[in-house]
Design a protein around this motif. Structure first.
Motif, PDB file in Angstrom:
ATOM      1  N   GLU A 222       0.805  -1.218   0.000  1.00 53.21           N
ATOM      2  CA  GLU A 222       0.000   0.000   0.000  1.00 53.21           C
ATOM      3  C   GLU A 222       0.839   1.269   0.000  1.00 53.21           C
ATOM      4  O   GLU A 222       0.462   2.286  -0.598  1.00 53.21           O
ATOM      5  CB  GLU A 222      -0.941  -0.004   1.210  1.00 53.21           C
ATOM      6  CG  GLU A 222      -1.937   1.136   1.225  1.00 53.21           C
ATOM      7  CD  GLU A 222      -2.910   1.049   2.377  1.00 53.21           C
ATOM      8  OE1 GLU A 222      -3.714   1.983   2.528  1.00 53.21           O
ATOM      9  OE2 GLU A 222      -2.871   0.049   3.129  1.00 53.21           O
ATOM     10  N   SER A 223       1.994   1.234   0.644  1.00 53.39           N
ATOM     11  CA  SER A 223       2.841   2.431   0.730  1.00 53.39           C
ATOM     12  C   SER A 223       3.656   2.683  -0.535  1.00 53.39           C
ATOM     13  O   SER A 223       4.261   3.752  -0.684  1.00 53.39           O
ATOM     14  CB  SER A 223       3.797   2.313   1.918  1.00 53.39           C
ATOM     15  OG  SER A 223       4.683   1.206   1.751  1.00 53.39           O
ATOM     16  N   ILE A 224       3.681   1.719  -1.455  1.00 53.76           N
ATOM     17  CA  ILE A 224       4.441   1.873  -2.699  1.00 53.76           C
ATOM     18  C   ILE A 224       3.557   2.576  -3.714  1.00 53.76           C
ATOM     19  O   ILE A 224       2.461   2.110  -4.010  1.00 53.76           O
ATOM     20  CB  ILE A 224       4.885   0.502  -3.261  1.00 53.76           C
ATOM     21  CG1 ILE A 224       5.597  -0.318  -2.177  1.00 53.76           C
ATOM     22  CG2 ILE A 224       5.775   0.686  -4.486  1.00 53.76           C
ATOM     23  CD1 ILE A 224       6.831   0.327  -1.613  1.00 53.76           C
ATOM     24  N   PRO A 225       4.003   3.698  -4.286  1.00 51.64           N
ATOM     25  CA  PRO A 225       3.132   4.460  -5.191  1.00 51.64           C
ATOM     26  C   PRO A 225       2.817   3.724  -6.487  1.00 51.64           C
ATOM     27  O   PRO A 225       3.662   3.021  -7.043  1.00 51.64           O
ATOM     28  CB  PRO A 225       3.943   5.735  -5.475  1.00 51.64           C
ATOM     29  CG  PRO A 225       5.358   5.375  -5.181  1.00 51.64           C
ATOM     30  CD  PRO A 225       5.302   4.360  -4.080  1.00 51.64           C
ATOM     31  N   VAL A 226       1.582   3.874  -6.943  1.00 51.63           N
ATOM     32  CA  VAL A 226       1.171   3.371  -8.257  1.00 51.63           C
ATOM     33  C   VAL A 226       1.645   4.375  -9.306  1.00 51.63           C
ATOM     34  O   VAL A 226       1.372   5.569  -9.202  1.00 51.63           O
ATOM     35  CB  VAL A 226      -0.357   3.213  -8.327  1.00 51.63           C
ATOM     36  CG1 VAL A 226      -0.795   2.840  -9.739  1.00 51.63           C
ATOM     37  CG2 VAL A 226      -0.832   2.158  -7.332  1.00 51.63           C
TER      38      VAL A 226
END
Length: 304
Positions: A83-87
């Motif tokens: 979730e903390s990794i940007p799309v």
């Protein structure tokens, strides 16, 4: 035809009475209901700023114990731990400018990642782009793990994760009782897209690995073909497997049963429906072994 970037959670078993639908209940398996196969590593990755866009590659990197090197992911990588990794994609499309701004030292893609102009722009900017093979079968997951691990030069860790995944898949195999006849339908009601999954859809491999029969995967069938009432009735599925957003797009279980031919099948007559979260079902990554266990349990429940 392949349906790209999809991912997954189980939905729905329903109860019909007499000549009509009365009360509906649901089995639901979401992305949070499955676990991820993980290992620890003592190896260091060759790359420290990686954007993973190939199907399932971001969760594999996380499962190798290397989440810290991830600086971007695709929209279909919905594992909660990421979730903390940007799309860094717009929908399923690569946005070259967004990726270039992050200055990665590696971008991992497969043949489903595009458009080609955006990939060319990344290469022109001096960014290393590595393409790995797409995987549409349970047996190919460990191969994909080894391919990603080899790219990162953490081969020993990759072997450890691949072995763990293979052993977990082995425990899930043949867990379904009675060899239920299952039909995978890809649905997008808003666009009037109703497709039957066949050989190579990916669902055929999932179902076969747990002892179920994919009735759409007949010899010579294509991965996806348009749904017709006649073909659906002839296939006589006991259970219908769909993606959660697809089920929602047709108005839930009642809307699914209203589609041509569905009510005339054993699955429709008994409202036996399972729905899997879009990002999970065909991810073929480190969550898939757990999904197989959940899918087997759901099939046993709806068919009981």
């Amino acid at each position: 035809m392949r349906i790209k970037g999809l991912a997954v959670a189980l939905v729905t078993a329903i109860v019909l009475t007499g000549c009509g639908q009365s009360q509906m209940s649901a089995i639901d398996i979401s992305a949070t209901d499955v676990t991820t196969s993980r290992v620890e590593t003592t190896e260091s990755s060759k790359y420290t700023k990686v954007i993973a866009l190939a199907n399932g590659s971001a969760e594999i990197i996380d499962s190798l114990g290397l989440k810290s090197i991830l600086i971007g992911r695709d929209i279909a990588s919905t594992e909660p731990a990421l979730e903390s990794i940007p799309v860094v994609t717009s929908g399923h499309q690569v946005v070259a400018e967004k990726i270039i701004a992050l200055n990665p030292d590696l971008v991992i893609i497969d043949s489903s990642v595009g458009p080609s102009q955006a990939i060319a722009s990344l290469k022109s900017a001096g960014i290393k782009v590595a393409e790995i093979n797409e995987v549409w079968s349970v047996t190919g997951i460990s191969t994909k793990v080894r391919e990603v691990a080899s790219l990162l030069e953490v081969v020993k860790t990759g072997e450890k994760l691949a072995s763990l995944i293979d052993s977990t898949i082995a425990t899930a195999s043949r867990e379904v009782t009675g060899a239920p006849r299952v039909l995978f339908l890809y649905l997008r009601g808003g666009n009037s897209i109703y497709l039957v999954g066949g050989l190579g859809s990916g669902a055929d491999s999932l179902l076969a690995s747990i002892g179920a029969i994919d009735v759409g995967a007949t010899p010579g069938s294509k991965p996806f073909t348009p749904l017709t009432a006649e073909s659906l009735i002839a296939l006589k599925p006991d259970v219908i497997l769909v993606m959660s957003k697809g089920l929602e797009s047709v108005g839930g279980v009642s809307g699914l049963i209203d589609l041509p031919g569905v009510a005339q099948t054993p699955a429709g007559q008994n409202a036996r429906v399972i729905s899997v979260d879009d990002s999970l079902l065909l991810s073929f990554g480190a969550r898939t072994p757990s999904l197989l266990n959940k899918l087997a349990a759901a099939l046993n429940e709806v068919a009981s």
